[in-house]
Write an enzyme that holds these catalytic residues in place. Sequence first.
Site, PDB file in Angstrom:
ATOM      1  N   SER A 197       0.844  -1.194   0.000  1.00  0.00           N
ATOM      2  CA  SER A 197       0.000   0.000   0.000  1.00  0.00           C
ATOM      3  C   SER A 197       0.885   1.252   0.000  1.00  0.00           C
ATOM      4  O   SER A 197       1.677   1.428  -0.922  1.00  0.00           O
ATOM      5  CB  SER A 197      -0.974  -0.042   1.185  1.00  0.00           C
ATOM      6  OG  SER A 197      -1.987   0.914   1.036  1.00  0.00           O
ATOM      7  N   GLU A 325      -9.005  -4.408  -4.509  1.00  0.00           N
ATOM      8  CA  GLU A 325      -8.458  -3.661  -3.380  1.00  0.00           C
ATOM      9  C   GLU A 325      -9.550  -2.887  -2.629  1.00  0.00           C
ATOM     10  O   GLU A 325      -9.581  -2.857  -1.401  1.00  0.00           O
ATOM     11  CB  GLU A 325      -7.412  -2.661  -3.884  1.00  0.00           C
ATOM     12  CG  GLU A 325      -6.269  -3.259  -4.675  1.00  0.00           C
ATOM     13  CD  GLU A 325      -5.126  -3.711  -3.803  1.00  0.00           C
ATOM     14  OE1 GLU A 325      -5.191  -3.535  -2.578  1.00  0.00           O
ATOM     15  OE2 GLU A 325      -4.134  -4.232  -4.362  1.00  0.00           O
ATOM     16  N   HIS A 417      -7.952  -5.375  -0.245  1.00  0.00           N
ATOM     17  CA  HIS A 417      -6.740  -4.704   0.210  1.00  0.00           C
ATOM     18  C   HIS A 417      -6.235  -5.375   1.484  1.00  0.00           C
ATOM     19  O   HIS A 417      -7.007  -5.669   2.397  1.00  0.00           O
ATOM     20  CB  HIS A 417      -7.066  -3.231   0.482  1.00  0.00           C
ATOM     21  CG  HIS A 417      -5.869  -2.351   0.592  1.00  0.00           C
ATOM     22  ND1 HIS A 417      -4.897  -2.296  -0.386  1.00  0.00           N
ATOM     23  CD2 HIS A 417      -5.483  -1.464   1.559  1.00  0.00           C
ATOM     24  CE1 HIS A 417      -3.975  -1.413  -0.026  1.00  0.00           C
ATOM     25  NE2 HIS A 417      -4.300  -0.905   1.143  1.00  0.00           N
TER      26      HIS A 417
END
Length: 496
Positions: A197, A325, A417
């Site tokens: 991320s 995600e 995610h």
Amino acid sequence: MSDSARQGDAPIVATSSGTVRGLWRGTDADRSAAFLGIPFAQPPVGGLRFAAPVPVEPWTGIREATTFGATPQRGPVAEVTLIPEPSVPGEATLNVNVFTPRPGDSAARLPVLVYIHGGGYVSGSPASPWYDGESFARDGLVTVTVSYRLGFDGFGLIDGAPSNRGVRDWLAALDWVQREITAFGGNPDAVTIAGQSAGGGAVLTLLGMPAAQHLFHRVWALSPALGDVSRERAWSVATQLADLAGVPATRDGFATVDPDVLIGLQQKVSERGGSRLSGIRTLLDDGLPWGPMIDGDLLPTATPESIAAGIGADKPLVVGATDDEFTMITDDARARFRFVPAALALAILGVDRPTRRAYLADNAQQHRLGTAALLGRYVSDKVFRSGVAQVAAARGTAPTWVYRFSWASTRIGWACHCVDVPFWFDVLDRDRVDALTGENPPPSLADAVHGAASAFVRDGAPGWAPWSDEPGRTRVFDDTGPGDVADGYRSLRSLL
């Protein structure tokens, strides 16, 4: 292993700043050592709060390194992360954790993995049990996890203060690795940087940064979220923050604001009112408010431009993302989106008609799952997945491997995610993993993902055909076993 490493039945290592004592974990052949909370710079408080990192002052005697050091993250931010990332109180927030199977053995020269945590550049903590390097140590690798300044303290534009202080923290930590990792059994000439991320964005930022090239040799970016904040946007949010705090937008002005108060105020700057769609559009149009800034100094240009210009081309790169995600966020509002045509929702997000038509055609299977699913995939593509394809293409013939993580959490229902992180670290038994993955996540998938990561850190190749040889070639990680597809990111070609 050296005698000093076994002194007092605890691993002890001498660094250039002083001696540290860690702790043994595991048994027999799987035994490894952990050294936690080793400072790589002085505490960024007082006159050093908005300064570039300052080298740590040496200490005498043996410093205990058996508990995690202080983290920059404070308050309620810690409660909302998908990954458990504990806040640790204290001022010495610039520290590293080292996990090694050969402490004190300077002749071992094992490959090194340096991991930078995510959290949107405003939250996160290297103290997470998911970032434990024990499984990499089992594979004969040394792991270092890094703490760095977050949010405005780390990335805000301040008149009279150096820019990109969080980036400078990464550089200082990597410099520490170059100086000290040999004493922990590592090889400073075989350093892989990785992150997920914002951490994935961090390592791509470093890959495209001329000033960082001597500090690492390979890169693995998981679901990278690049900052590349413009100076204009950085100044806009800084002045908004100053207005909320009632201080001048200067170093002296911000220094009068308590860090915890500033965190609350920066959250207000980040939030936007209105509908869920308008909030999503703000993210897509404006990007993140805090993060690495194109300052003309450390970051001369946007990261994709630097990479396309050949910066970091000598370094092997693995880059990839999960399939959905963002979809769990829009999925929470699927009842609200039920009667909104997907084309209309994309139009509200500012997508022009030709792009809408092409995107819907390329994502027909996702479209059949409803508008919420289609929107989630679109935002996933815009924020994360299109960057994977863009960076891979920008690298040209530089050695680049691309993957997709396609296994859907049995609890969340999507390849969402962060769900890939416990597989990458091979820590499926750790706290709160099942809250994200669901019960009984497949260990064979962890073997495949973690095995590829270890192979890359060790040998510089993850074990499948590179995109740089066959543009589009993508490894797909799923519970049916890893396999390759010829054009793994074809569904987002209309966005490139």
